[in-house]
Design a protein around this motif. Structure first.
Motif, PDB file in Angstrom:
ATOM      1  N   PHE A 276       0.838  -1.203   0.000  1.00  0.00           N
ATOM      2  CA  PHE A 276       0.000   0.000   0.000  1.00  0.00           C
ATOM      3  C   PHE A 276       0.874   1.255   0.000  1.00  0.00           C
ATOM      4  O   PHE A 276       0.599   2.219  -0.733  1.00  0.00           O
ATOM      5  CB  PHE A 276      -0.923  -0.023   1.216  1.00  0.00           C
ATOM      6  CG  PHE A 276      -1.883   1.140   1.278  1.00  0.00           C
ATOM      7  CD1 PHE A 276      -3.022   1.151   0.494  1.00  0.00           C
ATOM      8  CD2 PHE A 276      -1.634   2.220   2.114  1.00  0.00           C
ATOM      9  CE1 PHE A 276      -3.908   2.221   0.550  1.00  0.00           C
ATOM     10  CE2 PHE A 276      -2.513   3.291   2.172  1.00  0.00           C
ATOM     11  CZ  PHE A 276      -3.657   3.287   1.388  1.00  0.00           C
ATOM     12  N   ASP A 277       1.923   1.246   0.815  1.00  0.00           N
ATOM     13  CA  ASP A 277       2.802   2.419   0.884  1.00  0.00           C
ATOM     14  C   ASP A 277       3.489   2.676  -0.447  1.00  0.00           C
ATOM     15  O   ASP A 277       3.692   3.831  -0.853  1.00  0.00           O
ATOM     16  CB  ASP A 277       3.844   2.231   1.989  1.00  0.00           C
ATOM     17  CG  ASP A 277       3.250   2.392   3.383  1.00  0.00           C
ATOM     18  OD1 ASP A 277       2.095   2.846   3.483  1.00  0.00           O
ATOM     19  OD2 ASP A 277       3.946   2.069   4.366  1.00  0.00           O
ATOM     20  N   ARG A 278       3.856   1.609  -1.138  1.00  0.00           N
ATOM     21  CA  ARG A 278       4.480   1.799  -2.444  1.00  0.00           C
ATOM     22  C   ARG A 278       3.502   2.444  -3.417  1.00  0.00           C
ATOM     23  O   ARG A 278       3.874   3.305  -4.219  1.00  0.00           O
ATOM     24  CB  ARG A 278       4.976   0.462  -2.983  1.00  0.00           C
ATOM     25  CG  ARG A 278       5.722   0.585  -4.315  1.00  0.00           C
ATOM     26  CD  ARG A 278       6.241  -0.758  -4.791  1.00  0.00           C
ATOM     27  NE  ARG A 278       6.828  -0.658  -6.118  1.00  0.00           N
ATOM     28  CZ  ARG A 278       7.207  -1.694  -6.847  1.00  0.00           C
ATOM     29  NH1 ARG A 278       7.079  -2.928  -6.360  1.00  0.00           N
ATOM     30  NH2 ARG A 278       7.716  -1.525  -8.051  1.00  0.00           N
ATOM     31  N   LEU A 279       2.248   2.022  -3.353  1.00  0.00           N
ATOM     32  CA  LEU A 279       1.234   2.642  -4.214  1.00  0.00           C
ATOM     33  C   LEU A 279       1.074   4.115  -3.868  1.00  0.00           C
ATOM     34  O   LEU A 279       0.972   4.959  -4.763  1.00  0.00           O
ATOM     35  CB  LEU A 279      -0.097   1.901  -4.074  1.00  0.00           C
ATOM     36  CG  LEU A 279      -1.221   2.397  -4.994  1.00  0.00           C
ATOM     37  CD1 LEU A 279      -0.913   2.048  -6.447  1.00  0.00           C
ATOM     38  CD2 LEU A 279      -2.563   1.793  -4.585  1.00  0.00           C
TER      39      LEU A 279
ATOM     40  N   ASN B 193      10.440  12.005  -0.577  1.00  0.00           N
ATOM     41  CA  ASN B 193      10.748  11.771   0.836  1.00  0.00           C
ATOM     42  C   ASN B 193       9.537  11.870   1.747  1.00  0.00           C
ATOM     43  O   ASN B 193       9.686  11.736   2.971  1.00  0.00           O
ATOM     44  CB  ASN B 193      11.821  12.758   1.315  1.00  0.00           C
ATOM     45  CG  ASN B 193      13.185  12.448   0.733  1.00  0.00           C
ATOM     46  OD1 ASN B 193      13.459  11.303   0.374  1.00  0.00           O
ATOM     47  ND2 ASN B 193      14.037  13.459   0.618  1.00  0.00           N
ATOM     48  N   ALA B 194       8.367  12.133   1.207  1.00  0.00           N
ATOM     49  CA  ALA B 194       7.175  12.229   2.055  1.00  0.00           C
ATOM     50  C   ALA B 194       6.832  10.857   2.632  1.00  0.00           C
ATOM     51  O   ALA B 194       6.754   9.874   1.891  1.00  0.00           O
ATOM     52  CB  ALA B 194       5.997  12.763   1.257  1.00  0.00           C
ATOM     53  N   PRO B 195       6.647  10.736   3.939  1.00  0.00           N
ATOM     54  CA  PRO B 195       6.299   9.441   4.541  1.00  0.00           C
ATOM     55  C   PRO B 195       4.974   8.922   3.985  1.00  0.00           C
ATOM     56  O   PRO B 195       4.036   9.706   3.765  1.00  0.00           O
ATOM     57  CB  PRO B 195       6.182   9.750   6.034  1.00  0.00           C
ATOM     58  CG  PRO B 195       6.929  11.029   6.225  1.00  0.00           C
ATOM     59  CD  PRO B 195       6.772  11.793   4.958  1.00  0.00           C
ATOM     60  N   PRO B 196       4.874   7.624   3.733  1.00  0.00           N
ATOM     61  CA  PRO B 196       3.610   7.074   3.209  1.00  0.00           C
ATOM     62  C   PRO B 196       2.417   7.381   4.103  1.00  0.00           C
ATOM     63  O   PRO B 196       1.307   7.563   3.605  1.00  0.00           O
ATOM     64  CB  PRO B 196       3.888   5.569   3.152  1.00  0.00           C
ATOM     65  CG  PRO B 196       5.369   5.457   3.033  1.00  0.00           C
ATOM     66  CD  PRO B 196       5.926   6.595   3.833  1.00  0.00           C
ATOM     67  N   SER B 197       2.636   7.437   5.414  1.00  0.00           N
ATOM     68  CA  SER B 197       1.517   7.741   6.314  1.00  0.00           C
ATOM     69  C   SER B 197       0.977   9.134   6.051  1.00  0.00           C
ATOM     70  O   SER B 197      -0.242   9.367   6.112  1.00  0.00           O
ATOM     71  CB  SER B 197       1.967   7.612   7.768  1.00  0.00           C
ATOM     72  OG  SER B 197       3.076   8.478   8.022  1.00  0.00           O
ATOM     73  N   ILE B 198       1.860  10.098   5.737  1.00  0.00           N
ATOM     74  CA  ILE B 198       1.415  11.457   5.424  1.00  0.00           C
ATOM     75  C   ILE B 198       0.695  11.482   4.086  1.00  0.00           C
ATOM     76  O   ILE B 198      -0.356  12.123   3.922  1.00  0.00           O
ATOM     77  CB  ILE B 198       2.619  12.415   5.420  1.00  0.00           C
ATOM     78  CG1 ILE B 198       3.265  12.471   6.800  1.00  0.00           C
ATOM     79  CG2 ILE B 198       2.188  13.807   4.965  1.00  0.00           C
ATOM     80  CD1 ILE B 198       2.363  13.007   7.890  1.00  0.00           C
TER      81      ILE B 198
ATOM     82  N   ALA C  62      -0.971   9.130   2.714  1.00  0.00           N
ATOM     83  CA  ALA C  62      -2.299   8.536   2.885  1.00  0.00           C
ATOM     84  C   ALA C  62      -3.240   9.500   3.587  1.00  0.00           C
ATOM     85  O   ALA C  62      -4.402   9.661   3.193  1.00  0.00           O
ATOM     86  CB  ALA C  62      -2.180   7.226   3.655  1.00  0.00           C
ATOM     87  N   LEU C  63      -2.758  10.179   4.632  1.00  0.00           N
ATOM     88  CA  LEU C  63      -3.621  11.109   5.379  1.00  0.00           C
ATOM     89  C   LEU C  63      -4.108  12.258   4.513  1.00  0.00           C
ATOM     90  O   LEU C  63      -5.179  12.810   4.753  1.00  0.00           O
ATOM     91  CB  LEU C  63      -2.860  11.659   6.588  1.00  0.00           C
ATOM     92  CG  LEU C  63      -2.690  10.688   7.765  1.00  0.00           C
ATOM     93  CD1 LEU C  63      -1.748  11.284   8.803  1.00  0.00           C
ATOM     94  CD2 LEU C  63      -4.038  10.364   8.392  1.00  0.00           C
ATOM     95  N   ARG C  64      -3.320  12.620   3.510  1.00  0.00           N
ATOM     96  CA  ARG C  64      -3.683  13.758   2.665  1.00  0.00           C
ATOM     97  C   ARG C  64      -4.538  13.350   1.466  1.00  0.00           C
ATOM     98  O   ARG C  64      -4.837  14.191   0.611  1.00  0.00           O
ATOM     99  CB  ARG C  64      -2.410  14.454   2.174  1.00  0.00           C
ATOM    100  CG  ARG C  64      -1.676  15.172   3.304  1.00  0.00           C
ATOM    101  CD  ARG C  64      -0.368  15.785   2.822  1.00  0.00           C
ATOM    102  NE  ARG C  64       0.290  16.535   3.892  1.00  0.00           N
ATOM    103  CZ  ARG C  64       1.477  17.136   3.783  1.00  0.00           C
ATOM    104  NH1 ARG C  64       2.137  17.060   2.629  1.00  0.00           N
ATOM    105  NH2 ARG C  64       1.988  17.788   4.799  1.00  0.00           N
ATOM    106  N   ARG C  65      -4.885  12.080   1.400  1.00  0.00           N
ATOM    107  CA  ARG C  65      -5.719  11.615   0.292  1.00  0.00           C
ATOM    108  C   ARG C  65      -7.038  11.074   0.822  1.00  0.00           C
ATOM    109  O   ARG C  65      -7.095  10.480   1.897  1.00  0.00           O
ATOM    110  CB  ARG C  65      -4.996  10.523  -0.498  1.00  0.00           C
ATOM    111  CG  ARG C  65      -3.826  11.039  -1.334  1.00  0.00           C
ATOM    112  CD  ARG C  65      -3.140   9.909  -2.059  1.00  0.00           C
ATOM    113  NE  ARG C  65      -2.194  10.397  -3.056  1.00  0.00           N
ATOM    114  CZ  ARG C  65      -0.928  10.033  -3.144  1.00  0.00           C
ATOM    115  NH1 ARG C  65      -0.435   9.136  -2.283  1.00  0.00           N
ATOM    116  NH2 ARG C  65      -0.139  10.519  -4.087  1.00  0.00           N
TER     117      ARG C  65
END
Length: 596
Positions: A238-241, A294-299, A301-304
């Protein structure tokens, strides 16, 4: 008034009397209230007050087919239960399910029983029971809570692992497959060639534990938390996506229900929702504040945001087959020699059963005389049978990975390419021509490498009075063992004092589509058994038509069949009979090589 309308009027009157006598404070629903519940004036209904501290109403609804249908119930003024188990859209209660049966002679008893079931379900949901049903019927509850009408159509392997897959983004639906090649093949089969189709990454996430409705994600951040809690190794996928997607991406959740069925649910992830200002606003950057990449995947995801969507499985038909059969057949390669009324129908049955690779071989054109008993219709006359069938079957069965036409005879094909049949798992010879089929039989027994697979021969006796499916392998009895030198079968099932006329093109075959259907099923069934390892050659099965079919054309059961296998009497039966090796057959003199 018609009979059924009178029956309905009487039944509704009986139910109305029962409601008035049984449910205190009940009201008849007027047309406006029925429309508010999504029903028209052809329905009848009542508001039945619910007793207890939480109050609310239960709507009893009778459709136009009542009493030959079940009563429906829907909740009113009970928003606390709208996401409870067995509560569908607009508060409809799922009680008997589709296909439930009713005592159509006692409408009041049916309504009274169903009312009791509805009250029991409400009590159970109020007590927090039935929560295991969320996992049993997961896909139905997910569909109930979709937030975007765009569906995902999928063709994916039921593998218990998370992975990146391939997606085509269309206007009416997104199509998701294991890779771009599979997606392109399916779309080309279904809709034709389009070189402009582009494919993007999507994520398939295997969930070890299916979520309940309160855990259904309504944004990408919640989706990430669900994956972190419920998926082994799904988070890196998911993070890669999240790190590589552009404006929009698809996520397919896959998991097993409490009964072991594999289900799917869909999610569309997209950028932030910016209100339209009527001017060209700058595109929001979900990576703002971070260096590129460099944006963390958690960020991210939170912004989408995300939308729950319905999954339409293009392989859903496999669920109507015995477990595992469709997946096994998808990897099989079959050649069908002869695409006439028999071969065309058998090919269709095999494709419907899941066979993934098929070559149709026939040099002949389709004629008007066969319109009434062939898979092709009048729009295909004067066209090559094999080519026309492939063009018809491709959009019908886009799951077929390879569907090829050879508008020539098998002999010409092998002269051009000696290995054309080399990789087949099964060859079906449905030509009905002794010269060609005896040559195929001899080629199989010649010890060369041109025909390695078992050959399934299929043919009809006169006027479709009997049909035969005979599988022959590289050893044991051969085709010739049961025939004379010019192709006369030793033990026929039927005999016909009045034979069909014979012209320069051969004898006229008298039978219709209904007579043909059992023969097609007979041959296709044995083909599937051979492909799945449930049968092995030599093996012969025969279909014996109902005796009135024979009598209509002046036929009867052949004495030799009766002597060998017993009197079929009234016919209409499937039988398996031996195909013994003939010691005097020429196959005993031919070199034989057994191929694994």
């Amino acid at each position: 008034m018609s009979f059924l309308a009178t029956k309905r009027q009487q039944a509704v009157g009986l139910v109305a009397a029962w409601v008035a006598a049984t449910v205190e404070g009940a009201d008849r629903l007027n047309p406006a209230l029925l429309r508010a519940l999504g029903r028209d004036e052809s329905w009848d209904g009542w508001r039945l007050p619910l007793r207890g501290a939480r109050g609310g109403d239960l709507h009893l609804l009778l459709d136009p087919e009542f009493p030959y249908s079940l009563p429906r119930f829907a909740l009113g003024r009970r928003t606390d239960l709208l996401r409870a188990p067995h509560v569908e859209t607009k508060g409809r209660l799922c009680l008997a399910g589709d296909g439930g049966r009713a005592d159509t002679l006692d409408p009041v008893a049916v309504v009274a029983y169903s009312f009791g079931e509805a009250l029991a379900l409400i009590a159970e949901d109020e007590a927090g029971a039935n929560r295991e049903d969320y996992a049993i019927d997961f896909d139905a509850y997910w569909r109930r809570d979709v937030t975007d009408p765009l569906p995902l159509r999928t063709c994916l392997h039921a593998e218990r692992r998370s992975r990146l897959v391939s997606a085509w983004h269309g206007q009416a639906f997104y199509f998701i497959a294991e890779n771009a090649r599979d997606a392109r093949t399916w779309l080309t089969n279904r809709y034709g060639v389009d070189e402009t189709r582009a494919f993007k990454n999507a994520a398939l996430i295997w969930l070890d534990r299916l979520p309940e409705p309160e855990m259904y994600p309504d944004n990408a951040g919640r989706a990430r938390r669900l994956i972190e809690a419920s998926s082994y190794r799904g988070l890196p996928v998911f993070d890669r996506l999240m790190a590589t997607m552009a404006d929009r991406a698809a996520v397919v959740f896959m998991g097993a229900t409490a009964t072991g069925d594999v289900v799917q649910a869909g999610l569309l992830v997209e950028g932030p929702d910016w209100a339209s200002t009527g001017t060209k606003a700058p595109k929001p950057n979900v990576s703002r504040g971070f260096r590129p990449g460099n944006a963390p995947p958690s960020i991210l995801a939170l912004r989408r945001r995300s939308h729950r969507v319905e999954v339409q499985r293009t392989d859903a038909w496999l669920g109507r087959m015995r477990a595992g059969e469709g997946a096994q057949l998808a990897g099989k390669r079959v050649a069908v020699l002869g695409c006439g009324s028999l071969g065309g129908g058998v090919a269709k049955l095999l494709l419907q059963s899941g066979v993934g690779r098929m070559t149709l071989i026939d040099p002949d054109t389709f004629a008007w005389v066969n319109v009434g008993r062939h898979e092709l219709g009048s729009d295909s006359t004067e066209r090559n049978k094999a080519t026309a069938l492939v063009e018809r079957f491709r959009p019908m069965y886009p799951h077929a990975r390879e569907l090829r036409a050879e508008p020539t005879s098998w002999q010409v094909l092998l002269r051009r390419d000696p290995k054309a049949l080399h990789d087949c798992d099964l060859i079906l010879s449905l030509i009905g021509d002794w010269n060609a089929e005896s040559a195929l039989n001899d080629l199989q027994r010649s010890g060369t490498d041109e025909v390695r697979a078992a050959i399934l021969y299929g043919w009809l006796e006169e006027q479709a009075g009997a049909a035969h499916a005979l599988a022959i392998g590289p050893t044991g009895a051969c085709l010739r063992c049961g025939f004379g030198p010019t192709g006369t079968i030793h033990v026929p099932a039927t005999t016909w004092p009045r034979h069909a006329p014979v012209g320069c093109g051969g004898p006229t075959s008298i039978y219709g589509a209904v007579d043909l259907a059992p023969a097609q099923s007979l041959i296709a069934s044995l083909a599937i058994d051979l492909l799945l390892g449930r049968a092995s050659p030599p093996i012969r099965r025969a279909w014996l038509a109902p005796q009135p079919t024979l009598a209509q054309g002046g036929g009867c059961w052949h004495l030799r069949w009766i002597e060998h296998y017993g009197d079929p009497l009234q016919g209409g039966k499937l039988t398996a009979t031996p195909w013994p090796k003939d010691a005097a057959c020429s196959c005993a003199l031919l070199p034989v090589t057994s191929f694994s």
